[in-house]
Design a protein around this motif. Structure first.
Motif, PDB file in Angstrom:
ATOM      1  N   UNK A 301       0.859  -1.193   0.000  1.00  0.00           N
ATOM      2  CA  UNK A 301       0.000   0.000   0.000  1.00  0.00           C
ATOM      3  C   UNK A 301       0.892   1.238   0.000  1.00  0.00           C
ATOM      4  N   UNK A 302       0.482   2.271  -0.714  1.00  0.00           N
ATOM      5  CA  UNK A 302       1.224   3.530  -0.721  1.00  0.00           C
ATOM      6  C   UNK A 302       1.065   4.211   0.638  1.00  0.00           C
ATOM      7  N   UNK A 303       2.143   4.219   1.461  1.00  0.00           N
ATOM      8  CA  UNK A 303       2.074   4.744   2.824  1.00  0.00           C
ATOM      9  C   UNK A 303       3.292   5.630   3.119  1.00  0.00           C
ATOM     10  N   UNK A 304       3.349   6.816   2.512  1.00  0.00           N
ATOM     11  CA  UNK A 304       4.528   7.669   2.668  1.00  0.00           C
ATOM     12  C   UNK A 304       4.788   8.146   4.104  1.00  0.00           C
ATOM     13  N   UNK A 305       3.728   8.347   4.901  1.00  0.00           N
ATOM     14  CA  UNK A 305       3.939   8.804   6.285  1.00  0.00           C
ATOM     15  C   UNK A 305       4.555   7.678   7.108  1.00  0.00           C
ATOM     16  N   UNK A 306       4.020   6.481   6.988  1.00  0.00           N
ATOM     17  CA  UNK A 306       4.616   5.325   7.659  1.00  0.00           C
ATOM     18  C   UNK A 306       6.077   5.170   7.258  1.00  0.00           C
ATOM     19  N   UNK A 307       6.361   5.262   5.963  1.00  0.00           N
ATOM     20  CA  UNK A 307       7.733   5.106   5.480  1.00  0.00           C
ATOM     21  C   UNK A 307       8.656   6.171   6.070  1.00  0.00           C
ATOM     22  N   UNK A 308       8.159   7.398   6.160  1.00  0.00           N
ATOM     23  CA  UNK A 308       8.983   8.493   6.692  1.00  0.00           C
ATOM     24  C   UNK A 308       9.312   8.265   8.163  1.00  0.00           C
ATOM     25  N   UNK A 309       8.305   7.867   8.941  1.00  0.00           N
ATOM     26  CA  UNK A 309       8.538   7.626  10.369  1.00  0.00           C
ATOM     27  C   UNK A 309       9.496   6.454  10.545  1.00  0.00           C
ATOM     28  N   UNK A 310       9.327   5.406   9.741  1.00  0.00           N
ATOM     29  CA  UNK A 310      10.238   4.260   9.812  1.00  0.00           C
ATOM     30  C   UNK A 310      11.678   4.687   9.500  1.00  0.00           C
TER      31      UNK A 310
END
Length: 331
Positions: A301-310
Motif C-alpha cells: 500500500x502507498x504509505x509515505x507517512x509510515x515510510x517516513x517515520x520508519x
C-alpha cells in the motif's frame, strides 16, 4: 443477552487502571492481574495504583488482586488484556490454563512484535480462541481524561454483536458512551496506525512546523489509513467515524499522547534511545512502526507517512531531511 460473567483486568498501567475504574463501577468486583507483587501491596495500602493515575481511588475490597496469571485466568470469564504489546508474549509464556473458552477483550493498541499480528489474531492463531470470543476496545480516549471522568466515547468491536453489546453495557456510564462494531480488524489496525501518525505529528511539532501543516499531515494520514484498511480488510466502513478518525485526531494533537511526545523529542534532536529513557511510559508507535512496515511489504500500500517515520526511527535518517521529502509529496 450474553452475560460477561466475572471480569478480570490483565495489566497494571494507566489504561488498565482507567478501564478497571470503569468496569468496577459497574460490577463492584473485578479480578486484577499485576506482574509485581510489590505494586499490588502498595495498591492495597494506598487504595490507588502507586505508579499510574494515582488520583483514581478504588475500594480495594472490590478487587481480587493476583500476580499469578494462571489463577486469574482460571477464575474469571471475561479477560481484558491491557499490557503493552511488546510484552504480551512474555506474559502469556507463563500460561498453563486454556484461553479458548474465555471471552477475550483486548485494549492493547499495538501489534505483537516478531509475530506481526494484531492482538485478536494472535489470540486466535496461537491460543485457538474462536473469533466470536474475541473483542477489542477502540477510542478516542486517553486514560487521563477517563480518570477525570471527562466525557469519552468507546467502541467495542466483536464479530458476535450480542457479546459486543454486553461488554459495551459494562463500560457505559455517565461519562462513557459506547457503540459496537464488527470491524475488529479495522479497529485494531487503525489503533496501531494512529500511534505511528502521532509520532509523525510530534516530529513535525519538534521541527516547529505549525498548525497549518499539522492539519495537512493528519488529512493525509487518514487517507493513508483508509487505503491500508481497505486493502487488508475490504468492507464497507466510514473511516471518519470516531473509532478511526477520532482516535487519530486525539492521539495526533493531544498533550496526553505519549506517541506525540515521543515524536516531539525526536524532532527536537533526541536519539530514539534517549527519548525512550526520558519517557516514563512506552510509546507503542515506535514498535508499531516497524511491525506495520514489515506487514506492508506484503500488501504494498502507498504509505509515505509510515515510510517516513520508519526511516527516521530505524534507518536514522535526519528528521529534517525525511520530513522535507514527505512535505513535497503532500498537496
Amino acid at each position: 443477552m450474553y452475560d460477561c460473567g466475572k471480569i478480570a483486568i490483565i495489566g497494571g498501567g494507566s489504561w488498565a487502571t482507567a478501564i478497571a475504574k470503569i468496569v468496577v463501577q459497574h460490577t463492584h468486583h473485578i479480578g486484577w492481574y499485576m506482574r509485581r507483587e510489590d505494586q499490588i501491596e502498595e495498591f492495597k495500602r494506598m487504595s490507588h495504583n502507586p505508579s499510574y493515575l494515582t488520583s483514581v481511588h478504588f475500594d480495594v475490597n472490590e478487587i481480587s488482586f493476583n500476580s499469578d496469571l494462571n489463577k486469574i485466568i482460571e477464575a474469571y470469564d471475561t479477560l481484558v488484556f491491557v499490557v503493552p504489546s511488546p510484552y504480551l508474549k512474555n506474559h502469556l509464556r507463563k500460561l498453563k490454563v486454556r484461553l479458548k473458552d474465555k471471552f477475550i477483550v483486548t485494549a492493547i493498541k499495538g501489534i505483537v512484535p516478531d509475530e506481526n499480528l494484531i492482538c485478536t489474531e494472535y489470540f486466535h492463531q496461537v491460543f485457538d480462541v474462536p473469533h466470536d470470543n474475541l473483542a477489542c476496545i477502540g477510542g478516542p480516549s486517553h486514560a487521563e481524561e477517563v480518570a477525570l471522568e471527562r466525557l469519552s466515547y468507546l467502541t467495542v468491536g466483536c464479530s458476535d454483536m450480542e457479546k459486543a453489546q454486553a461488554f459495551a453495557e459494562v463500560l457505559s456510564s455517565q461519562y462513557i458512551k459506547t457503540k459496537t462494531s464488527t470491524d475488529v480488524i479495522g479497529i485494531e489496525y487503525s489503533s496501531v496506525l494512529k500511534n505511528v501518525y502521532a509520532i509523525a505529528a510530534g516530529i513535525c511539532n519538534g521541527l516547529k512546523f505549525g498548525d497549518n501543516f499539522q492539519a495537512v499531515l493528519i488529512a493525509n494520514a487518514v487517507q493513508e489509513m483508509a487505503r491500508f484498511l481497505q486493502s487488508v480488510y475490504p468492507i464497507e466502513r466510514n473511516v471518519y467515524d470516531s473509532v478511526y478518525l477520532g482516535d487519530l485526531l486525539v492521539t495526533g494533537y493531544s498533550n496526553f499522547s505519549r506517541n506525540r511526545v515521543f515524536g516531539t523529542m525526536i524532532g527536537k534532536g533526541y536519539s530514539v534511545k534517549s527519548a525512550q529513557m526520558e519517557m516514563e511510559m512506552i510509546a507503542e508507535g515506535y514498535f508499531g512502526t516497524k511491525c506495520m512496515k514489515e506487514i506492508n511489504r506484503h500488501w504494498h500500500v502507498n504509505m509515505p507517512i509510515l515510510d517516513a517515520v520508519y526511516n527516521i526511527l530505524y534507518e536514522r535518517i535526519a528528521p529534517k531531511i525525511e520530513i522535507k521529502l514527505l512535505t513535497d509529496s503532500f498537496r
